[in-house]
Motif scaffolding. Sequence first.
Motif, PDB file in Angstrom:
ATOM      1  N   ASN A   7      -2.420  -5.297  -6.676  1.00 48.57           N
ATOM      2  CA  ASN A   7      -3.398  -4.195  -6.349  1.00 48.57           C
ATOM      3  C   ASN A   7      -2.578  -2.951  -6.179  1.00 48.57           C
ATOM      4  N   GLY A   8      -1.323  -3.132  -5.863  1.00 43.49           N
ATOM      5  CA  GLY A   8      -0.482  -1.853  -5.512  1.00 43.49           C
ATOM      6  C   GLY A   8      -0.445  -1.452  -4.124  1.00 43.49           C
ATOM      7  N   PHE A   9       0.530  -0.871  -3.594  1.00 44.40           N
ATOM      8  CA  PHE A   9       0.740  -0.595  -2.210  1.00 44.40           C
ATOM      9  C   PHE A   9      -0.806   0.153  -1.786  1.00 44.40           C
ATOM     10  N   GLY A  10      -1.090   1.465  -2.486  1.00 42.81           N
ATOM     11  CA  GLY A  10      -2.130   2.255  -2.086  1.00 42.81           C
ATOM     12  C   GLY A  10      -3.561   1.330  -2.407  1.00 42.81           C
ATOM     13  N   GLY A  11      -3.379   0.305  -3.156  1.00 43.59           N
ATOM     14  CA  GLY A  11      -4.717  -0.347  -3.541  1.00 43.59           C
ATOM     15  C   GLY A  11      -5.219  -1.405  -2.589  1.00 43.59           C
ATOM     16  N   VAL A  12      -4.321  -1.477  -1.550  1.00 46.00           N
ATOM     17  CA  VAL A  12      -4.484  -2.493  -0.279  1.00 46.00           C
ATOM     18  C   VAL A  12      -4.876  -1.966   0.918  1.00 46.00           C
ATOM     19  N   GLY A  13      -6.130  -2.224   1.322  1.00 45.41           N
ATOM     20  CA  GLY A  13      -6.600  -1.789   2.450  1.00 45.41           C
ATOM     21  C   GLY A  13      -6.391  -2.552   3.481  1.00 45.41           C
ATOM     22  N   LEU A  14      -6.378  -2.035   4.854  1.00 43.95           N
ATOM     23  CA  LEU A  14      -6.080  -2.751   6.261  1.00 43.95           C
ATOM     24  C   LEU A  14      -7.262  -3.748   5.970  1.00 43.95           C
ATOM     25  N   THR A  15      -8.485  -3.627   5.886  1.00 46.46           N
ATOM     26  CA  THR A  15      -9.452  -4.550   6.138  1.00 46.46           C
ATOM     27  C   THR A  15      -8.952  -5.765   5.081  1.00 46.46           C
ATOM     28  N   GLU A  16      -8.779  -5.447   4.021  1.00 49.47           N
ATOM     29  CA  GLU A  16      -8.574  -6.429   3.069  1.00 49.47           C
ATOM     30  C   GLU A  16      -7.376  -7.431   3.320  1.00 49.47           C
ATOM     31  N   LEU A  17      -6.266  -6.662   3.873  1.00 50.24           N
ATOM     32  CA  LEU A  17      -5.090  -7.411   4.324  1.00 50.24           C
ATOM     33  C   LEU A  17      -5.378  -8.375   5.529  1.00 50.24           C
ATOM     34  N   LEU A  18      -6.265  -7.759   6.322  1.00 51.87           N
ATOM     35  CA  LEU A  18      -6.515  -8.609   7.621  1.00 51.87           C
ATOM     36  C   LEU A  18      -7.355  -9.901   7.190  1.00 51.87           C
ATOM     37  N   ALA A  19      -8.266  -9.856   6.268  1.00 50.53           N
ATOM     38  CA  ALA A  19      -9.124 -10.776   5.825  1.00 50.53           C
ATOM     39  C   ALA A  19      -8.202 -11.747   5.165  1.00 50.53           C
ATOM     40  N   ALA A  20      -7.403 -11.453   4.369  1.00 48.87           N
ATOM     41  CA  ALA A  20      -6.437 -12.342   3.721  1.00 48.87           C
ATOM     42  C   ALA A  20      -5.686 -13.151   4.416  1.00 48.87           C
ATOM     43  N   SER A  21      -5.091 -12.358   5.660  1.00 45.38           N
ATOM     44  CA  SER A  21      -4.055 -13.201   6.401  1.00 45.38           C
ATOM     45  C   SER A  21      -4.616 -13.518   7.523  1.00 45.38           C
ATOM     46  N   GLY A  22      -6.068 -13.579   7.786  1.00 49.72           N
ATOM     47  CA  GLY A  22      -6.878 -14.072   8.913  1.00 49.72           C
ATOM     48  C   GLY A  22      -6.489 -13.772  10.305  1.00 49.72           C
ATOM     49  N   TYR A  34       0.129  -5.131  16.543  1.00 53.60           N
ATOM     50  CA  TYR A  34       1.063  -5.928  17.372  1.00 53.60           C
ATOM     51  C   TYR A  34       2.323  -6.142  16.681  1.00 53.60           C
ATOM     52  N   TYR A  35       2.296  -6.264  15.283  1.00 52.92           N
ATOM     53  CA  TYR A  35       3.255  -6.722  14.548  1.00 52.92           C
ATOM     54  C   TYR A  35       4.052  -5.316  13.685  1.00 52.92           C
ATOM     55  N   PHE A  36       3.000  -4.500  13.612  1.00 54.75           N
ATOM     56  CA  PHE A  36       3.257  -3.411  12.598  1.00 54.75           C
ATOM     57  C   PHE A  36       2.637  -2.069  13.235  1.00 54.75           C
ATOM     58  N   ALA A  37       3.582  -0.960  13.268  1.00 55.64           N
ATOM     59  CA  ALA A  37       3.093   0.136  13.870  1.00 55.64           C
ATOM     60  C   ALA A  37       2.140   1.001  12.755  1.00 55.64           C
ATOM     61  N   SER A  38       2.239   0.754  11.697  1.00 56.61           N
ATOM     62  CA  SER A  38       1.101   1.213  10.864  1.00 56.61           C
ATOM     63  C   SER A  38       1.434   0.578   9.474  1.00 56.61           C
ATOM     64  N   LYS A  39       0.632   0.956   8.421  1.00 59.44           N
ATOM     65  CA  LYS A  39       0.771   0.393   6.953  1.00 59.44           C
ATOM     66  C   LYS A  39       1.936   0.482   6.692  1.00 59.44           C
ATOM     67  N   GLU A  40       2.856   1.849   6.499  1.00 57.10           N
ATOM     68  CA  GLU A  40       3.788   2.039   6.217  1.00 57.10           C
ATOM     69  C   GLU A  40       5.197   0.977   6.860  1.00 57.10           C
ATOM     70  N   ALA A  41       4.762   0.829   8.205  1.00 62.83           N
ATOM     71  CA  ALA A  41       5.667  -0.178   9.005  1.00 62.83           C
ATOM     72  C   ALA A  41       5.559  -1.538   7.982  1.00 62.83           C
ATOM     73  N   PHE A  42       4.372  -1.867   7.930  1.00 62.40           N
ATOM     74  CA  PHE A  42       4.131  -3.104   7.395  1.00 62.40           C
ATOM     75  C   PHE A  42       4.690  -3.208   6.077  1.00 62.40           C
ATOM     76  N   GLY A  43       4.803  -1.899   5.059  1.00 65.13           N
ATOM     77  CA  GLY A  43       5.208  -1.982   3.862  1.00 65.13           C
ATOM     78  C   GLY A  43       6.602  -2.266   3.844  1.00 65.13           C
ATOM     79  N   SER A  44       7.357  -1.262   4.774  1.00 61.92           N
ATOM     80  CA  SER A  44       8.715  -1.703   5.051  1.00 61.92           C
ATOM     81  C   SER A  44       9.308  -2.919   5.234  1.00 61.92           C
ATOM     82  N   ALA A  45       8.587  -3.566   6.061  1.00 61.95           N
ATOM     83  CA  ALA A  45       8.907  -5.063   6.460  1.00 61.95           C
ATOM     84  C   ALA A  45       8.713  -5.817   5.329  1.00 61.95           C
ATOM     85  N   MET A  46       7.730  -5.918   4.720  1.00 58.96           N
ATOM     86  CA  MET A  46       7.277  -6.570   3.316  1.00 58.96           C
ATOM     87  C   MET A  46       8.558  -6.392   2.239  1.00 58.96           C
ATOM     88  N   LEU A  47       8.811  -5.084   1.998  1.00 59.07           N
ATOM     89  CA  LEU A  47       9.969  -5.016   1.083  1.00 59.07           C
ATOM     90  C   LEU A  47      11.095  -5.482   1.811  1.00 59.07           C
TER      91      LEU A  47
END
Length: 195
Positions: A25-40, A48-61
């Motif tokens: 879906n692209g980075f902008g196409g992924v909402g936090l709710t969707e990410l939380l649901a997919a990862s459970g 606790y793991y990521f200060a923001s969505k951008e911090a998550f994106g940096s860690a993912m990359l």
Amino acid sequence: MTAPKKSELTRSRILTEGRALVLANGFGGVGLTELLAASGVPKGSFYYYFASKEAFGSAMLTDYVEDYLAALDAIIARPQPAAERMNTFFNAALKSDAGSMADRCLVVKLAAEIADLSEDMRQILDQGVTAVCERLAQLLREGVEDGSVIAQNDPDTAAALLYSQWLGAAIIAKLSRRPEPLEQALADTRRRFFI
């Protein structure tokens, strides 16, 4: 070897599920709710793991680049002529269990999207591309030594242009939903570089 801690497993699950969602879906196409649901995981666990969505994106990359380079390094370490190792690497771009480079490459998926969105994410991808090009230049040099690759005046520039060609081919393959651009890139790579 000790088993990973639950917190490490949870963080890894968020990154793995997030990568799949971003590829789809692209980075902008992924909402936090969707990410939380997919990862459970609950919202508090995410923060606790990521200060923001951008911090998550940096860690993912960062994880993606590390995985990509590790796979390339495994190919480079094989006891084969450099042309065979390059062929293995580029042939994998055409097909794998996860699809072609057009389907599974986060550089192809995100470069234009994040270049203006996040400087940290842009730098991670840029450094990853630079590292891939350095490894390709290494293979070009080794290929000249083992007699399997045509000598290039400037292996560093040749490697950068070669990778740019493949990224362009992957983008066109993604747009057209056809494998021919990648197949043409492989044929051209073999013609221009392999003896």
